[in-house]
Design a protein around this motif. Structure first.
Motif, PDB file in Angstrom:
ATOM      1  N   GLY A 296     -79.078  66.457  31.104  1.00 17.75           N
ATOM      2  CA  GLY A 296     -78.140  67.462  30.627  1.00 17.75           C
ATOM      3  C   GLY A 296     -76.713  66.954  30.477  1.00 17.75           C
ATOM      4  N   LYS A 297     -76.529  65.633  30.425  1.00 18.85           N
ATOM      5  CA  LYS A 297     -75.181  65.066  30.290  1.00 18.85           C
ATOM      6  C   LYS A 297     -74.694  65.209  28.851  1.00 18.85           C
ATOM      7  N   THR A 298     -73.462  65.703  28.704  1.00 18.16           N
ATOM      8  CA  THR A 298     -72.885  65.861  27.366  1.00 18.16           C
ATOM      9  C   THR A 298     -71.517  65.199  27.231  1.00 18.16           C
ATOM     10  N   ARG A 299     -71.000  64.631  28.330  1.00 20.35           N
ATOM     11  CA  ARG A 299     -69.703  63.953  28.269  1.00 20.35           C
ATOM     12  C   ARG A 299     -69.880  62.500  28.688  1.00 20.35           C
ATOM     13  N   PHE A 300     -69.418  61.607  27.830  1.00 21.38           N
ATOM     14  CA  PHE A 300     -69.585  60.179  28.044  1.00 21.38           C
ATOM     15  C   PHE A 300     -68.237  59.481  27.908  1.00 21.38           C
ATOM     16  N   GLU A 301     -68.013  58.496  28.755  1.00 19.34           N
ATOM     17  CA  GLU A 301     -66.738  57.768  28.735  1.00 19.34           C
ATOM     18  C   GLU A 301     -66.989  56.271  28.826  1.00 19.34           C
ATOM     19  N   LEU A 302     -66.019  55.503  28.339  1.00 22.70           N
ATOM     20  CA  LEU A 302     -66.081  54.048  28.414  1.00 22.70           C
ATOM     21  C   LEU A 302     -64.684  53.493  28.177  1.00 22.70           C
TER      22      LEU A 302
ATOM     23  N   GLY B 253     -90.215  45.108  21.793  1.00 25.32           N
ATOM     24  CA  GLY B 253     -90.571  44.435  23.030  1.00 25.32           C
ATOM     25  C   GLY B 253     -89.664  43.301  23.436  1.00 25.32           C
ATOM     26  N   GLN B 254     -88.617  43.044  22.655  1.00 27.41           N
ATOM     27  CA  GLN B 254     -87.707  41.947  22.956  1.00 27.41           C
ATOM     28  C   GLN B 254     -86.336  42.493  23.362  1.00 27.41           C
ATOM     29  N   PRO B 255     -85.718  41.923  24.432  1.00 30.49           N
ATOM     30  CA  PRO B 255     -84.397  42.409  24.850  1.00 30.49           C
ATOM     31  C   PRO B 255     -83.324  42.073  23.816  1.00 30.49           C
ATOM     32  N   ILE B 256     -82.499  43.064  23.486  1.00 26.23           N
ATOM     33  CA  ILE B 256     -81.427  42.834  22.519  1.00 26.23           C
ATOM     34  C   ILE B 256     -80.048  43.170  23.090  1.00 26.23           C
ATOM     35  N   GLY B 257     -79.990  43.726  24.296  1.00 29.55           N
ATOM     36  CA  GLY B 257     -78.698  44.068  24.874  1.00 29.55           C
ATOM     37  C   GLY B 257     -78.858  44.706  26.232  1.00 29.55           C
ATOM     38  N   LYS B 258     -77.714  45.049  26.822  1.00 31.31           N
ATOM     39  CA  LYS B 258     -77.733  45.696  28.146  1.00 31.31           C
ATOM     40  C   LYS B 258     -76.460  46.499  28.328  1.00 31.31           C
ATOM     41  N   LEU B 259     -76.479  47.376  29.323  1.00 30.61           N
ATOM     42  CA  LEU B 259     -75.287  48.154  29.678  1.00 30.61           C
ATOM     43  C   LEU B 259     -75.416  48.664  31.104  1.00 30.61           C
ATOM     44  N   GLY B 260     -74.279  49.021  31.682  1.00 29.66           N
ATOM     45  CA  GLY B 260     -74.241  49.610  33.005  1.00 29.66           C
ATOM     46  C   GLY B 260     -73.815  51.060  32.918  1.00 29.66           C
ATOM     47  N   LEU B 261     -74.154  51.833  33.963  1.00 31.89           N
ATOM     48  CA  LEU B 261     -73.891  53.268  33.933  1.00 31.89           C
ATOM     49  C   LEU B 261     -73.572  53.778  35.330  1.00 31.89           C
ATOM     50  N   THR B 262     -72.529  54.607  35.425  1.00 37.05           N
ATOM     51  CA  THR B 262     -72.234  55.343  36.643  1.00 37.05           C
ATOM     52  C   THR B 262     -71.939  56.786  36.254  1.00 37.05           C
ATOM     53  N   PHE B 263     -71.900  57.654  37.264  1.00 33.04           N
ATOM     54  CA  PHE B 263     -71.596  59.057  37.017  1.00 33.04           C
ATOM     55  C   PHE B 263     -70.381  59.443  37.847  1.00 33.04           C
ATOM     56  N   GLU B 264     -69.309  59.842  37.148  1.00 32.15           N
ATOM     57  CA  GLU B 264     -68.058  60.180  37.821  1.00 32.15           C
ATOM     58  C   GLU B 264     -67.488  61.474  37.266  1.00 32.15           C
ATOM     59  N   GLU B 265     -67.222  62.421  38.158  1.00 33.38           N
ATOM     60  CA  GLU B 265     -66.506  63.655  37.812  1.00 33.38           C
ATOM     61  C   GLU B 265     -67.080  64.326  36.570  1.00 33.38           C
ATOM     62  N   GLY B 266     -68.400  64.432  36.510  1.00 35.56           N
ATOM     63  CA  GLY B 266     -69.061  65.134  35.416  1.00 35.56           C
ATOM     64  C   GLY B 266     -69.327  64.297  34.190  1.00 35.56           C
ATOM     65  N   SER B 267     -68.847  63.053  34.165  1.00 37.77           N
ATOM     66  CA  SER B 267     -69.037  62.180  33.014  1.00 37.77           C
ATOM     67  C   SER B 267     -70.013  61.057  33.331  1.00 37.77           C
ATOM     68  N   ALA B 268     -70.724  60.621  32.299  1.00 34.54           N
ATOM     69  CA  ALA B 268     -71.503  59.387  32.392  1.00 34.54           C
ATOM     70  C   ALA B 268     -70.598  58.272  31.886  1.00 34.54           C
ATOM     71  N   PHE B 269     -70.286  57.319  32.760  1.00 31.82           N
ATOM     72  CA  PHE B 269     -69.359  56.246  32.399  1.00 31.82           C
ATOM     73  C   PHE B 269     -70.155  54.990  32.067  1.00 31.82           C
ATOM     74  N   ILE B 270     -69.953  54.472  30.859  1.00 35.34           N
ATOM     75  CA  ILE B 270     -70.679  53.310  30.350  1.00 35.34           C
ATOM     76  C   ILE B 270     -69.790  52.077  30.490  1.00 35.34           C
ATOM     77  N   TYR B 271     -70.354  50.983  30.989  1.00 33.46           N
ATOM     78  CA  TYR B 271     -69.571  49.762  31.145  1.00 33.46           C
ATOM     79  C   TYR B 271     -70.488  48.559  30.945  1.00 33.46           C
ATOM     80  N   GLY B 272     -69.884  47.383  30.804  1.00 30.93           N
ATOM     81  CA  GLY B 272     -70.666  46.153  30.679  1.00 30.93           C
ATOM     82  C   GLY B 272     -71.641  46.168  29.518  1.00 30.93           C
ATOM     83  N   PHE B 273     -71.280  46.845  28.426  1.00 28.62           N
ATOM     84  CA  PHE B 273     -72.178  46.996  27.280  1.00 28.62           C
ATOM     85  C   PHE B 273     -72.047  45.789  26.356  1.00 28.62           C
ATOM     86  N   CYS B 274     -73.150  45.125  26.083  1.00 24.63           N
ATOM     87  CA  CYS B 274     -73.106  44.025  25.117  1.00 24.63           C
ATOM     88  C   CYS B 274     -74.460  43.886  24.426  1.00 24.63           C
ATOM     89  N   VAL B 275     -74.409  43.337  23.231  1.00 26.69           N
ATOM     90  CA  VAL B 275     -75.591  43.073  22.419  1.00 26.69           C
ATOM     91  C   VAL B 275     -75.731  41.568  22.281  1.00 26.69           C
TER      92      VAL B 275
END
Length: 293
Positions: A256-262, A208-230
């Motif tokens: 159904g996403k299977t490709r991830f980028e960062l 129940g306590q926040p320990i981190g955050k991240l951002g997400l966009t979807f580009e050209e079939g990939s889920a792109f992860i950014y701004g990730f921090c703990v």
């Protein structure tokens, strides 16, 4: 040739930019960083895009990306048949002047690591090399996620939820603590990402306590992860690995996403190790050159 300055891009202009990028990527054997989500959600009260057409075809393009109030990033390209005519210089001159008028303190030019011509241009312009980032990708092939585990991953029960308006102060502080960002820049960054219809921010919680955050966009079939921090108090416990695994499991199960980028700074060995443990591999790199205004 006249430069067309744009406040927001039309569907036709987006189409033209993609065609030009494909031509440049194919000839140069690289992948230009153009941030397609930003291009699709340009604010109509700012001039961020500079285009040069000849005979109806886009032959030169440059974009400004501003994720915080003190700094702008720039990326662009010129059609291979129109290079060495001073076209990119014209585009850069126009963009730099725009950045000056908007009060940016500095500009970061994005150059693919293998683009020696781009590097030579930026050095000649008096910019200074600042940092490099690995572009990483994870391709998942295992359909059964129940037993998915990575080395060093926390056994904590971590949940991910979409960030809410009430989380903004938390996000501001996580950026300050996690990326050594100035508070004013962090507030601007949070507002920009919250107001983008194609960007999604998640809060990671344990017990129940926040320990981190991240951002997400979807580009050209990939889920792109950014701004990730703990949260700094939660580091060194395997929480970063756990959050990444939970995110990928959720997106694979629900969408159904299977490709991830960062992207990760080359010198950030700790983060690089976390991403590699989670299945990410380096596929490319971008160098950033700084101009002080």
């Amino acid at each position: 040739m006249e430069i067309r300055k744009r406040q927001g891009l039309t569907e036709q202009e987006l189409h033209d930019i993609r065609i030009l990028a494909d031509i440049c990527d194919a000839l140069d054997g690289i992948k230009l960083k153009l941030n397609w989500v930003s291009l699709q959600t340009r604010p109509t009260q700012e001039t961020n895009d500079f285009l040069i057409y000849e005979n109806g075809d886009l032959v030169g393009y440059l974009g400004i990306y501003s994720f915080q109030s003190s700094e702008a990033e720039i990326s662009g390209m010129v059609h291979p048949l129109y290079r060495r005519r001073g076209m990119f210089t014209q585009l850069v001159d126009a963009a730099v002047e725009e950045c000056r008028q908007r009060g940016f303190a500095n500009i970061l030019f994005i150059n693919h690591h293998r683009s020696t011509a781009g590097q030579a241009f930026l050095v000649a312009r008096g910019t200074k090399y600042k940092v490099s980032e690995h572009w990483m990708r994870c391709e998942r092939t295992d359909a059964d996620l129940s037993g998915f585990h990575v080395r060093g991953m926390s056994e904590n029960n971590v949940q991910l939820r979409v960030a809410r308006e009430a989380d903004k102060e938390l996000l501001v502080q996580l950026n300050v603590d996690g990326f050594d960002m100035k508070e004013a820049d962090s507030r601007d960054y949070v507002e920009r990402t919250f107001n983008s219809p194609l960007e999604y921010t998640y809060i990671a919680e344990a017990e129940g306590q926040p320990i981190g955050k991240l951002g997400l966009t979807f580009e050209e079939g990939s889920a792109f992860i950014y701004g990730f921090c703990v949260n700094p108090l939660q580091r060194g416990k395997g929480n970063g690995r756990r959050i990444l695994v939970e995110l990928m499991n959720m997106l694979q199960r629900e969408q159904g996403k299977t490709r991830f980028e960062l992207e990760v700074a080359v010198e950030n060995a700790r983060a690089l190790g976390i991403y590699e443990d989670c299945g990410f591999r380096v596929i490319s790199a971008n160098d950033y050159y700084e101009m002080i205004l």
